[in-house]
Design a protein around this motif. Structure first.
Motif, mmCIF file in Angstrom:
data_model
loop_
_atom_site.group_PDB
_atom_site.id
_atom_site.type_symbol
_atom_site.label_atom_id
_atom_site.label_comp_id
_atom_site.label_asym_id
_atom_site.label_seq_id
_atom_site.Cartn_x
_atom_site.Cartn_y
_atom_site.Cartn_z
ATOM 1 N N PHE A 100 1.087 -0.744 -0.072
ATOM 2 C CA PHE A 100 0.089 0.032 0.388
ATOM 3 C C PHE A 100 0.734 1.242 0.135
ATOM 4 C CE2 PHE A 100 -2.717 -3.168 2.620
ATOM 5 C CZ PHE A 100 -3.224 -3.776 1.888
ATOM 6 N N ASP A 101 0.413 2.577 -0.922
ATOM 7 C CA ASP A 101 0.928 3.816 -0.174
ATOM 8 C C ASP A 101 0.458 4.422 1.103
ATOM 9 O OD1 ASP A 101 1.844 3.843 -2.948
ATOM 10 O OD2 ASP A 101 -0.289 3.976 -3.934
ATOM 11 N N ALA A 102 -0.437 3.939 1.829
ATOM 12 C CA ALA A 102 -1.083 4.590 2.309
ATOM 13 C C ALA A 102 -2.344 3.915 4.033
ATOM 14 C CB ALA A 102 -1.811 5.933 2.261
ATOM 15 N N VAL A 117 7.347 3.392 10.063
ATOM 16 C CA VAL A 117 6.769 4.040 8.228
ATOM 17 C C VAL A 117 6.244 5.731 8.985
ATOM 18 C CG1 VAL A 117 5.131 2.472 8.246
ATOM 19 C CG2 VAL A 117 4.154 3.795 10.557
ATOM 20 N N ASP A 118 5.923 6.667 8.114
ATOM 21 C CA ASP A 118 6.226 8.164 8.686
ATOM 22 C C ASP A 118 4.457 8.179 8.550
ATOM 23 O OD1 ASP A 118 8.564 8.943 8.539
ATOM 24 O OD2 ASP A 118 8.528 9.407 6.682
ATOM 25 N N PHE A 119 4.366 9.401 9.516
ATOM 26 C CA PHE A 119 2.710 9.752 9.785
ATOM 27 C C PHE A 119 3.087 10.868 9.280
ATOM 28 C CE2 PHE A 119 3.477 6.221 12.688
ATOM 29 C CZ PHE A 119 2.417 5.817 12.552
ATOM 30 N N PRO A 223 -2.336 10.794 19.097
ATOM 31 C CA PRO A 223 -3.462 11.348 18.137
ATOM 32 C C PRO A 223 -3.003 10.362 16.546
ATOM 33 C CG PRO A 223 -0.805 12.021 17.971
ATOM 34 C CD PRO A 223 -0.816 11.358 18.996
ATOM 35 N N ALA A 224 -3.968 10.429 16.238
ATOM 36 C CA ALA A 224 -4.601 9.229 15.279
ATOM 37 C C ALA A 224 -3.521 10.089 13.330
ATOM 38 C CB ALA A 224 -5.903 9.317 14.715
ATOM 39 N N ALA A 225 -3.103 9.237 12.841
ATOM 40 C CA ALA A 225 -3.078 9.947 11.601
ATOM 41 C C ALA A 225 -2.399 9.200 10.561
ATOM 42 C CB ALA A 225 -1.035 10.553 11.802
ATOM 43 N N ILE A 226 -2.086 9.591 9.606
ATOM 44 C CA ILE A 226 -2.261 8.700 8.211
ATOM 45 C C ILE A 226 -0.726 8.184 8.495
ATOM 46 C CG2 ILE A 226 -1.731 8.155 5.740
ATOM 47 C CD1 ILE A 226 -4.269 10.936 5.628
ATOM 48 N N ALA A 227 -0.605 6.851 7.769
ATOM 49 C CA ALA A 227 1.067 5.851 7.736
ATOM 50 C C ALA A 227 1.098 5.881 6.068
ATOM 51 C CB ALA A 227 0.676 4.728 9.090
ATOM 52 N N ILE A 228 2.326 6.354 6.002
ATOM 53 C CA ILE A 228 2.666 6.267 4.978
ATOM 54 C C ILE A 228 4.733 5.782 4.877
ATOM 55 C CG2 ILE A 228 1.259 8.179 3.614
ATOM 56 C CD1 ILE A 228 3.665 9.549 3.825
ATOM 57 N N GLN A 229 4.621 4.875 3.820
ATOM 58 C CA GLN A 229 6.104 4.780 3.705
ATOM 59 C C GLN A 229 7.271 5.994 4.119
ATOM 60 O OE1 GLN A 229 4.739 2.494 -0.285
ATOM 61 N NE2 GLN A 229 7.311 0.944 0.507
ATOM 62 N N LYS A 230 8.059 5.042 4.859
ATOM 63 C CA LYS A 230 8.980 6.779 4.894
ATOM 64 C C LYS A 230 9.631 6.459 3.646
ATOM 65 C CE LYS A 230 10.570 5.401 9.601
ATOM 66 N NZ LYS A 230 10.610 6.170 9.990
ATOM 67 N N ASN A 231 10.658 7.739 3.389
ATOM 68 C CA ASN A 231 11.063 7.948 1.575
ATOM 69 C C ASN A 231 10.307 8.999 0.895
ATOM 70 O OD1 ASN A 231 13.859 8.109 3.366
ATOM 71 N ND2 ASN A 231 13.385 5.681 2.553
ATOM 72 N N ALA A 238 1.758 16.246 0.503
ATOM 73 C CA ALA A 238 0.334 16.204 -0.353
ATOM 74 C C ALA A 238 -0.967 15.830 0.358
ATOM 75 C CB ALA A 238 0.020 15.836 -1.658
ATOM 76 N N LEU A 239 -1.005 15.139 1.221
ATOM 77 C CA LEU A 239 -1.632 14.767 2.105
ATOM 78 C C LEU A 239 -1.297 15.773 3.032
ATOM 79 C CD1 LEU A 239 -0.597 10.747 2.435
ATOM 80 C CD2 LEU A 239 -3.259 11.753 2.176
ATOM 81 N N ASN A 240 -0.967 16.040 4.289
ATOM 82 C CA ASN A 240 -1.282 17.297 4.972
ATOM 83 C C ASN A 240 -1.750 17.916 4.518
ATOM 84 O OD1 ASN A 240 -0.132 16.171 7.509
ATOM 85 N ND2 ASN A 240 2.510 16.700 6.962
ATOM 86 N N SER A 241 -1.141 19.142 2.816
ATOM 87 C CA SER A 241 -2.234 20.046 2.985
ATOM 88 C C SER A 241 -3.892 20.045 1.593
ATOM 89 C CB SER A 241 -1.381 20.217 0.689
ATOM 90 O OG SER A 241 -0.125 20.729 1.312
ATOM 91 N N ALA A 242 -3.372 18.052 1.828
ATOM 92 C CA ALA A 242 -5.485 17.649 1.013
ATOM 93 C C ALA A 242 -5.668 18.054 2.762
ATOM 94 C CB ALA A 242 -5.072 16.529 0.941
ATOM 95 N N LEU A 243 -5.581 17.698 3.625
ATOM 96 C CA LEU A 243 -6.148 17.359 4.978
ATOM 97 C C LEU A 243 -6.725 19.231 5.347
ATOM 98 C CD1 LEU A 243 -3.598 14.510 7.041
ATOM 99 C CD2 LEU A 243 -6.330 14.550 6.970
ATOM 100 N N ALA A 244 -5.392 19.872 5.497
ATOM 101 C CA ALA A 244 -5.866 21.555 5.873
ATOM 102 C C ALA A 244 -6.595 21.669 4.823
ATOM 103 C CB ALA A 244 -4.329 21.930 5.571
ATOM 104 N N GLU A 245 -6.798 21.203 3.548
ATOM 105 C CA GLU A 245 -8.156 21.757 3.045
ATOM 106 C C GLU A 245 -9.204 21.214 3.371
ATOM 107 O OE1 GLU A 245 -7.805 22.188 -1.667
ATOM 108 O OE2 GLU A 245 -5.403 21.653 -1.500
ATOM 109 N N ILE A 246 -9.573 19.942 4.140
ATOM 110 C CA ILE A 246 -10.911 19.352 4.225
ATOM 111 C C ILE A 246 -10.990 20.340 5.320
ATOM 112 C CG2 ILE A 246 -10.400 17.363 2.153
ATOM 113 C CD1 ILE A 246 -10.341 15.558 5.139
#
Length: 267
Positions: A100-102, A117-119, A223-231, A238-246
């Motif tokens: 998966f990507d996320a 993973v990164d968050f 806190p709950a966040a979206i997990a993504i692969q490192k690097n 992009a996910l952080n920007s989209a979260l801020a937008e919604i």
């Protein structure tokens, strides 16, 4: 909580799995960053067994809070999304292994997970809570767990907490999901239940369940966040920007109103 109706009362699949245990046996695969995802499909995972966040309805559709969040973020990012289910106790390994990507799956941010993973930024928070049968009056502190049967969901942070703190004082019993665990509590197969608070609140808002919350003092919250692969820095941005937008345009609150309860402050 208001009495906003969610689909929690429908028949559910039997394995609620939030905040799963991490298997790090598989080595990380080459991560796909945003450009690769834009040329293909954004592959997103959740457990599919954690109402009202993700579950399969009676028609076989994967629905819920996290599903709507994933779709809203993909729309803001301008990518096609494919949302799949994955067993919780291997979901981090599947992500780091490139399946998966996320994971948009109400995953709590913990130090152990951050090693794999990164968050993204958090999109809500929750904490552990303790529950007993209505009429129970002998549990008012963690010390009162001694000699009791304590239930938790396999792979969740509640299970981790119960395991780390038992020290032989109580007997831990694990379950595959919240519905099974609540049934075990109401039928007396366990004496105490440890679970993340919000899903239990939603369940009680939808069903007449003879259990009550007990204040045993401060318990962990995350806190709950979206997990993504490192690097994958471009995907994270992009996910952080989209979260801020919604959150800014009201999409996020509309999803909260639909699945958690109208007027609930959830972010």
């Amino acid at each position: 909580m208001t009495n906003h109706k969610t689909p929690f009362h429908r028949p559910l699949i039997g394995a609620m799995t939030l905040l799963g245990a991490i298997s790090l046996a598989s080595l990380p695969a080459q991560a796909r960053d945003l450009p690769e995802i834009q040329d293909d499909v954004f592959q997103v995972a959740n457990s599919g067994a954690y109402p009202p966040f993700s579950y399969v309805d009676t028609a076989g559709n994967l629905i819920g809070f996290d599903v709507d969040i994933a779709e809203a973020l993909a729309e803001k990012m301008g990518v096609e999304v494919n949302i799949q289910t994955s067993p919780w106790n291997g979901i981090v390994a599947a992500l780091s292994g490139g399946r998966f990507d996320a994971c948009i799956c109400s995953m709590s941010v913990t130090e152990e997970r951050e090693r794999a993973v990164d968050f993204t930024d958090s999109y809500y928070g929750s904490g552990l809570s303790v529950w007993v049968q209505e009429g129970t009056d002998d549990v008012s502190s963690i010390d009162d767990f001694e000699g009791k049967r304590v239930g938790s969901t396999l792979g969740e942070t509640g299970n981790q907490w119960a395991t780390e703190n038992a020290d032989g004082k109580w007997r831990n019993q694990t379950f595959q999901g919240l519905p099974d665990m609540m049934n075990a509590l109401t039928t007396g197969r366990i004496d105490v239940m440890i679970a993340d608070d919000i899903p239990v609140y939603v369940a009680l808002n939808e069903q007449d369940i003879a259990i009550k919350q007990v204040d045993v003092g401060e318990l962990p919250s995350w806190p709950a966040a979206i997990a993504i692969q490192k690097n994958t820095p471009q995907l994270k941005e992009a996910l952080n920007s989209a979260l801020a937008e919604i959150k800014e345009d009201g999409t996020y609150q509309a999803i909260v109103d639909r699945w958690i309860g109208e007027g609930v402050e959830f972010n």
